[in-house]
Structures are given as structure tokens and as C-alpha cells.
Write a protein that holds these residues in place. Structure first.
Motif, mmCIF file in Angstrom:
data_model
loop_
_atom_site.group_PDB
_atom_site.id
_atom_site.type_symbol
_atom_site.label_atom_id
_atom_site.label_comp_id
_atom_site.label_asym_id
_atom_site.label_seq_id
_atom_site.Cartn_x
_atom_site.Cartn_y
_atom_site.Cartn_z
ATOM 1 N N GLU A 243 129.240 23.307 53.062
ATOM 2 C CA GLU A 243 128.403 24.274 53.719
ATOM 3 C C GLU A 243 126.518 23.301 54.017
ATOM 4 O O GLU A 243 126.257 22.703 54.671
ATOM 5 C CB GLU A 243 127.685 24.675 52.767
ATOM 6 C CG GLU A 243 127.109 26.634 52.905
ATOM 7 C CD GLU A 243 126.764 28.012 53.014
ATOM 8 O OE1 GLU A 243 126.001 28.131 53.331
ATOM 9 O OE2 GLU A 243 127.200 27.465 51.720
ATOM 10 N N SER A 244 125.898 22.417 53.144
ATOM 11 C CA SER A 244 125.405 21.835 53.138
ATOM 12 C C SER A 244 124.971 21.045 54.285
ATOM 13 O O SER A 244 124.895 20.604 55.324
ATOM 14 C CB SER A 244 124.296 21.264 51.852
ATOM 15 O OG SER A 244 124.834 20.249 51.232
ATOM 16 N N ALA A 245 126.255 20.024 54.087
ATOM 17 C CA ALA A 245 126.276 18.818 54.467
ATOM 18 C C ALA A 245 126.949 19.175 56.767
ATOM 19 O O ALA A 245 126.685 18.263 57.306
ATOM 20 C CB ALA A 245 127.787 18.089 53.826
ATOM 21 N N MET A 246 127.517 19.679 56.468
ATOM 22 C CA MET A 246 127.765 20.774 57.651
ATOM 23 C C MET A 246 126.551 21.512 58.458
ATOM 24 O O MET A 246 126.220 20.740 59.502
ATOM 25 C CB MET A 246 128.934 21.789 57.491
ATOM 26 C CG MET A 246 130.111 21.504 57.543
ATOM 27 S SD MET A 246 131.381 20.519 58.575
ATOM 28 C CE MET A 246 130.585 21.818 60.418
ATOM 29 N N GLU A 247 125.781 21.524 57.751
ATOM 30 C CA GLU A 247 124.798 22.259 58.746
ATOM 31 C C GLU A 247 124.109 21.217 58.735
ATOM 32 O O GLU A 247 122.970 21.289 60.012
ATOM 33 C CB GLU A 247 123.213 22.776 57.347
ATOM 34 C CG GLU A 247 124.129 23.827 57.282
ATOM 35 C CD GLU A 247 124.075 25.482 57.978
ATOM 36 O OE1 GLU A 247 123.590 24.802 59.225
ATOM 37 O OE2 GLU A 247 125.069 26.392 58.120
ATOM 38 N N ALA A 248 123.545 20.106 58.181
ATOM 39 C CA ALA A 248 123.356 19.160 58.250
ATOM 40 C C ALA A 248 124.128 17.773 59.790
ATOM 41 O O ALA A 248 123.323 17.578 61.059
ATOM 42 C CB ALA A 248 122.959 17.245 57.063
ATOM 43 N N ALA B 295 134.576 16.398 61.458
ATOM 44 C CA ALA B 295 136.051 16.564 60.918
ATOM 45 C C ALA B 295 137.274 15.432 60.125
ATOM 46 O O ALA B 295 137.899 16.849 59.268
ATOM 47 C CB ALA B 295 136.899 15.118 61.812
ATOM 48 N N LEU B 296 136.505 14.740 59.207
ATOM 49 C CA LEU B 296 136.615 14.591 57.628
ATOM 50 C C LEU B 296 136.590 15.844 56.653
ATOM 51 O O LEU B 296 137.712 16.231 56.259
ATOM 52 C CB LEU B 296 135.788 13.805 57.567
ATOM 53 C CG LEU B 296 136.329 13.300 56.106
ATOM 54 C CD1 LEU B 296 137.504 12.747 56.177
ATOM 55 C CD2 LEU B 296 135.636 11.548 55.531
ATOM 56 N N LEU B 297 135.794 17.077 56.628
ATOM 57 C CA LEU B 297 135.275 18.295 56.159
ATOM 58 C C LEU B 297 136.315 19.176 56.573
ATOM 59 O O LEU B 297 136.741 19.706 55.254
ATOM 60 C CB LEU B 297 134.210 18.330 56.474
ATOM 61 C CG LEU B 297 132.687 17.523 55.728
ATOM 62 C CD1 LEU B 297 131.280 18.173 55.669
ATOM 63 C CD2 LEU B 297 133.151 17.699 54.458
ATOM 64 N N TYR B 298 137.277 19.098 57.781
ATOM 65 C CA TYR B 298 137.692 19.875 58.165
ATOM 66 C C TYR B 298 139.516 19.299 57.552
ATOM 67 O O TYR B 298 140.553 20.264 56.769
ATOM 68 C CB TYR B 298 138.001 20.514 60.244
ATOM 69 C CG TYR B 298 136.725 21.353 60.557
ATOM 70 C CD1 TYR B 298 137.428 22.928 60.516
ATOM 71 C CD2 TYR B 298 135.413 20.989 59.789
ATOM 72 C CE1 TYR B 298 136.748 23.710 60.543
ATOM 73 C CE2 TYR B 298 134.822 22.334 60.308
ATOM 74 C CZ TYR B 298 135.518 23.774 60.920
ATOM 75 O OH TYR B 298 134.415 24.933 61.220
ATOM 76 N N GLU B 299 138.979 18.065 57.742
ATOM 77 C CA GLU B 299 140.823 17.654 56.899
ATOM 78 C C GLU B 299 140.532 18.207 55.432
ATOM 79 O O GLU B 299 141.882 18.310 55.176
ATOM 80 C CB GLU B 299 140.821 16.268 57.600
ATOM 81 C CG GLU B 299 141.857 15.645 56.898
ATOM 82 C CD GLU B 299 142.040 13.973 57.546
ATOM 83 O OE1 GLU B 299 142.369 13.785 58.027
ATOM 84 O OE2 GLU B 299 141.473 12.632 56.380
ATOM 85 N N LYS B 300 139.410 17.284 54.616
ATOM 86 C CA LYS B 300 139.279 17.816 53.541
ATOM 87 C C LYS B 300 139.515 19.077 53.183
ATOM 88 O O LYS B 300 139.908 19.709 51.694
ATOM 89 C CB LYS B 300 138.806 17.144 53.085
ATOM 90 C CG LYS B 300 138.468 15.912 52.758
ATOM 91 C CD LYS B 300 136.887 15.366 51.839
ATOM 92 C CE LYS B 300 137.419 14.051 51.425
ATOM 93 N NZ LYS B 300 138.966 13.191 50.500
ATOM 94 N N SER B 301 139.862 20.368 53.829
ATOM 95 C CA SER B 301 140.385 21.407 53.481
ATOM 96 C C SER B 301 141.216 21.772 53.218
ATOM 97 O O SER B 301 141.499 23.252 52.655
ATOM 98 C CB SER B 301 138.783 22.780 54.277
ATOM 99 O OG SER B 301 139.756 22.680 55.286
ATOM 100 N N ASP C 180 137.438 17.046 46.309
ATOM 101 C CA ASP C 180 137.241 18.874 45.805
ATOM 102 C C ASP C 180 135.584 18.260 46.780
ATOM 103 O O ASP C 180 134.634 17.917 45.591
ATOM 104 C CB ASP C 180 137.510 19.554 45.044
ATOM 105 C CG ASP C 180 136.872 20.629 44.939
ATOM 106 O OD1 ASP C 180 136.364 20.669 45.773
ATOM 107 O OD2 ASP C 180 136.488 21.171 43.975
ATOM 108 N N ILE C 181 135.547 18.952 47.881
ATOM 109 C CA ILE C 181 134.060 18.772 48.242
ATOM 110 C C ILE C 181 133.364 19.516 48.958
ATOM 111 O O ILE C 181 132.557 19.999 49.431
ATOM 112 C CB ILE C 181 134.075 17.582 49.619
ATOM 113 C CG1 ILE C 181 134.951 17.597 50.640
ATOM 114 C CG2 ILE C 181 134.276 16.093 48.935
ATOM 115 C CD1 ILE C 181 133.990 16.947 51.420
ATOM 116 N N GLU C 182 133.889 20.820 48.940
ATOM 117 C CA GLU C 182 134.429 22.379 47.960
ATOM 118 C C GLU C 182 132.906 22.170 48.406
ATOM 119 O O GLU C 182 132.075 23.657 49.318
ATOM 120 C CB GLU C 182 134.856 23.211 48.270
ATOM 121 C CG GLU C 182 135.015 24.594 48.568
ATOM 122 C CD GLU C 182 135.144 25.987 47.642
ATOM 123 O OE1 GLU C 182 135.301 26.797 47.578
ATOM 124 O OE2 GLU C 182 136.438 25.378 46.630
#
Length: 442
Positions: free
Chosen positions: A255-260, A281-287, A249-251
Motif C-alpha cells: 500500500e505505501s509503495a503503491m502510493e509513492a 507492474a511487479l507489485l501486481y504480479e506478486k499479488s 510476501d510483500i503485501e
């Protein structure tokens, strides 16, 4: 030791947790860094902790030929004897010179890379790690420091130890923040990622390291006195992604990671852009996560996907949260990178950007699709081929890299093990447990 390996690696993830809130303390230097990041840092030498964000160039083909050189064909008795000698030389610093330590560390790295040496070094860890730390702390010269950091990372992959992180964290961090050498900083970032993953760091400590790596990215390297260094920012991006593969769970930190990461898409360094894109891509996969028992699926195609051919267990994946608020803008940026042109960039860099960002864009649009996803339909099954990235492991089987978390793990291990990856994958339980995905050829 087996329990430690299973705890850290078995499922590829750890227990989920809420990330602590963070205050941004990074300077606003984004515009200048984009112009100053160096395009020509794309292909560093072996001594520069090779950046492998564009690892698909080798991961889609056999890497057997990496092991074909005479350098890695050491006879069993010879390497054991030589390793014993080098270990003693590393430990006995009183009788060593700087040049002698460099030679011993280089030989140690060479042997640990090309052979599985756990039995030989097992009883020497308590002496080797302090010796590495002395070279790291003293920073007599750049080469010795970089070699000691690489030796430490290799040692942990060969023999993980849950007590190591506590003793190595501060010296590695000090090098990362205070060293005047850019290459030492890069080696420290990569060593910190390995030490956190394999050295027994707690969830809270892992969270803290990821926050530090993100700060490096947000500040374009200024947070560690490496302003506008493409090498350092790339290393931080890579290790952040590697550590993120452990977490369910990295929800809360998305947000802060995506901005960076989205800001780094504007970098003039292709290595930075690709590493940032792979994290996106990893963050989208984990969603998306599997539908749980008793849970009903959404009727919306945007929230539900049960047509992923790469899911061999028949799991139905459902969207849990929005990854990025300005998704249309993000897709436009990714599309531009997937079709970038111009004379200011080498053909190799353009090809790498085209290939990688086509994959990344595909995942942002369809988060259940992994790297090298093919929309082509099989005549036999009537389904899409799906992700077609594979790595052949000699003649015994292959790894199918159909998820971004697998690609991040593969690239992290490959950065450390280099041409010895196959040897370790076949003999080192730690490496295999990190990527337990080999498919037998029958």
C-alpha cells in the motif's frame, strides 16, 4: 560460497516476512518536483550509472554486438597480468595519486566487466574492499568516488561475500545522504542495492534498505539532500524493485509503495515514470501466487487465472490481495502515458513511454501477464503467444523475460555489467543463478 549463492538466489525469492510498520517523515514537495525533474536526464553517460528502466530497447534484441568492440577483447594472459597490477595499485594507496587511483579503478572495472575474474580476485577481497571504502569515505573528487562504488558493486557480483554488507553499509549510506555530488549519490544507491542483494544482508536489513529507498522516492530525493533529482529518484526506484524480487510476501508494504509509485507517474522525467511503472507492474504480479495443494480456486475470473501461456509448469495462479484501492484512476493514468503525445518530449522518450506503459497497463489489468505480452493466438496451439521478450545469448540459447521480476533482475545486472553481461551470464554462477532461465536452441 556455493551455499550462500543458493540461499540468496536459487528460487529467485527468500522466505516471506512481515514488514515493519513505518512512519512517514518525508516533506510534502510533490508538486514542485514534478516541474523540476529533468527530462533530459533520460540518457546518462556510462559514468552516470546508465539508467536502464527502458531496457526493453536492448533486451528484445541480441546484445552480442555489445561485446564486439576491441575494448572487451582482452587476451587471457594480458588481462590477468594487468588485473594483478591494478589490484596492487588500488591496495597500495600510499604511493598513489588521485589521478593514478582513478586510472587503476577504471582499468579494474573494465577488466571485471569484460572478464570473469573470480579466481584472480578471490584472495584479494579482504584488501580490495577496504581500499574501495577509503576512496568512498574520503570523497577526494567525484570521479574517484563513483569509480570506487562501481568497483565495489562489480566485485560483489564477481565474488559475493556474506560478511561484506556489514562493513560497507554505513560508508555507502553516508555517500548517498551526505555527498554533494549527484552522480556519487546515484552510484551509492546502486551500490547499496547490489551490496544488500549479494553482500549477505539479513531479511531485516533488506527491509530497512527498501524503506530508505522508498523514502527517497516519497520525498522526491529530499530525504538524501537531492531534491527533485530525476537521476537519484530513478536509481532508488530501480533498486527498490530489484530488492523486491527476493521477497515472496510483500503485501504489508504494498500500500505505501503503491502510493509513492503512483505519485511518481506525474513526474516530468520519463525515466522516473517508467521505473515507477515497472515497480507497479511487479507489485501486481506478486499479488498472484500459485494455487497450493488442497486449496480451492475462486470461481471469479478476477481472482483466478489458469490460461497463462508463460507458465510452463501448469501452475494455477490465484489473487491473494488487492494491490491498489483506486485502480480505475491508476488505469486511466497508465493509459494516458501509453498514449502520450506532445511536442515537449523527444520521439525516443515518447516511444519508450508508449511501449513500456502499454505493457504495464496490460499487467495491471491482467496481473499474470509479463512484459511484451502478445494477445495474438498461435495457429498451432490455439493459445496466446504470451510474453515475447527474449535476450539472445550468443548462439547457445536465449532468455525469455516473461515475468517482471526477471526484467528487474536483468536490468539490475545490466546496469553493473554493461557490455560484459553475456560473458558473466555464461561464466559467472552468481549471475546465472540470478536468472537461471536460458533456453537451449538444440
Amino acid at each position: 560460497m556455493h551455499d550462500l549463492r543458493r540461499q540468496a538466489l536459487e528460487s529467485g525469492k527468500t522466505v516471506s516476512r512481515k514488514a515493519r510498520s513505518r512512519q512517514s517523515t518525508t516533506p510534502s514537495s510533490k508538486t514542485n518536483s514534478r516541474a523540476a525533474s529533468r527530462v533530459n536526464s533520460r540518457n546518462p553517460s556510462d559514468d552516470e550509472e546508465g539508467n536502464l528502466s527502458d531496457g526493453t530497447a536492448w533486451s528484445s534484441n541480441s546484445i552480442d554486438d555489445l561485446l564486439a568492440s576491441d575494448e572487451v577483447q582482452l587476451q587471457t594472459d594480458a588481462w590477468r597480468t594487468l588485473l594483478d597490477e591494478r589490484v596492487e595499485q588500488i591496495i597500495d594507496r600510499k604511493r598513489s595519486s588521485v589521478q593514478g587511483r582513478e586510472e587503476s579503478l577504471a582499468a579494474y572495472i573494465h577488466i571485471l566487466t569484460s572478464q570473469y575474474t573470480q579466481e584472480v580476485i578471490h584472495n584479494k577481497i579482504g584488501e580490495l574492499v577496504p581500499a574501495f571504502l577509503k576512496s568512498i569515505k574520503s570523497e577526494t573528487n567525484e570521479k574517484e568516488t563513483v569509480l570506487a562504488l562501481k568497483a565495489l558493486a562489480l566485485t560483489l557480483i564477481t565474488e559475493p561475500d556474506e560478511s561484506i554488507y556489514a562493513s560497507v553499509y554505513q560508508p555507502i549510506k553516508r555517500t548517498m545522504t551526505d555527498s554533494e555530488s549527484q552522480l556519487a549519490k546515484v552510484a551509492a544507491v546502486h551500490a547499496l542495492g547490489i551490496a544488500t542483494f549479494y553482500g549477505g544482508a539479513s531479511l531485516a536489513e533488506t527491509d530497512d534498505v527498501m524503506a530508505q529507498l522508498l523514502e527517497i522516492v516519497e520525498s522526491d530525493g529530499h530525504a538524501v539532500e537531492a531534491g527533485d533529482s530525476g537521476l537519484v529518484v530513478t536509481a532508488a526506484l530501480e533498486e527498490w524493485g530489484f530488492l523486491a524480487t527476493q521477497l515472496d510476501d510483500i503485501e504489508d508494504i504494498t500500500e505505501s509503495a503503491m502510493e509513492a509509485f503512483v505519485e511518481q507517474l506525474d513526474s516530468s522525467d520519463p525515466a522516473v515514470q517508467i521505473a515507477a511503472g515497472e515497480n507497479i507492474a511487479l507489485l501486481y504480479e506478486k499479488s498472484y501466487t500459485p494455487l497450493e495443494a488442497g486449496e480451492s480456486a475462486s470461481s471469479s475470473e478476477d481472482d483466478y487465472d489458469d490460461e497463462d501461456p508463460d507458465d510452463k509448469n501448469g501452475e494455477k495462479l490465484i489473487k491473494r490481495y488487492d494491490v491498489y484501492r483506486r485502480e480505475d484512476q491508476l488505469k486511466h493514468s497508465l493509459s494516458a502515458l501509453a498514449n502520450v503525445s506532445g511536442r515537449h518530449m523527444s520521439k525516443k522518450d515518447k516511444k519508450s513511454l508508449h511501449t513500456n506503459f502499454a505493457d504495464i497497463l496490460n499487467t495491471v489489468e491482467y496481473p499474470t501477464r509479463g512484459p511484451r505480452y502478445s494477445n495474438a493466438v498461435s495457429d498451432e496451439s490455439g493459445k496466446r503467444f504470451g510474453s515475447r521478450m527474449t535476450v539472445r545469448i550468443h548462439k547457445t540459447g536465449e532468455m525469455r523475460i516473461d515475468k517482471w521480476w526477471k526484467l528487474h533482475r536483468l536490468q539490475a545486472l545490466r546496469r553493473v555489467l554493461q557490455g560484459g553481461f553475456v560473458v558473466h551470464y555464461e561464466k559467472n554462477e552468481v549471475v546465472f543463478d540470478s536468472l537461471p532461465i536460458m533456453i537451449s536452441r538444440g
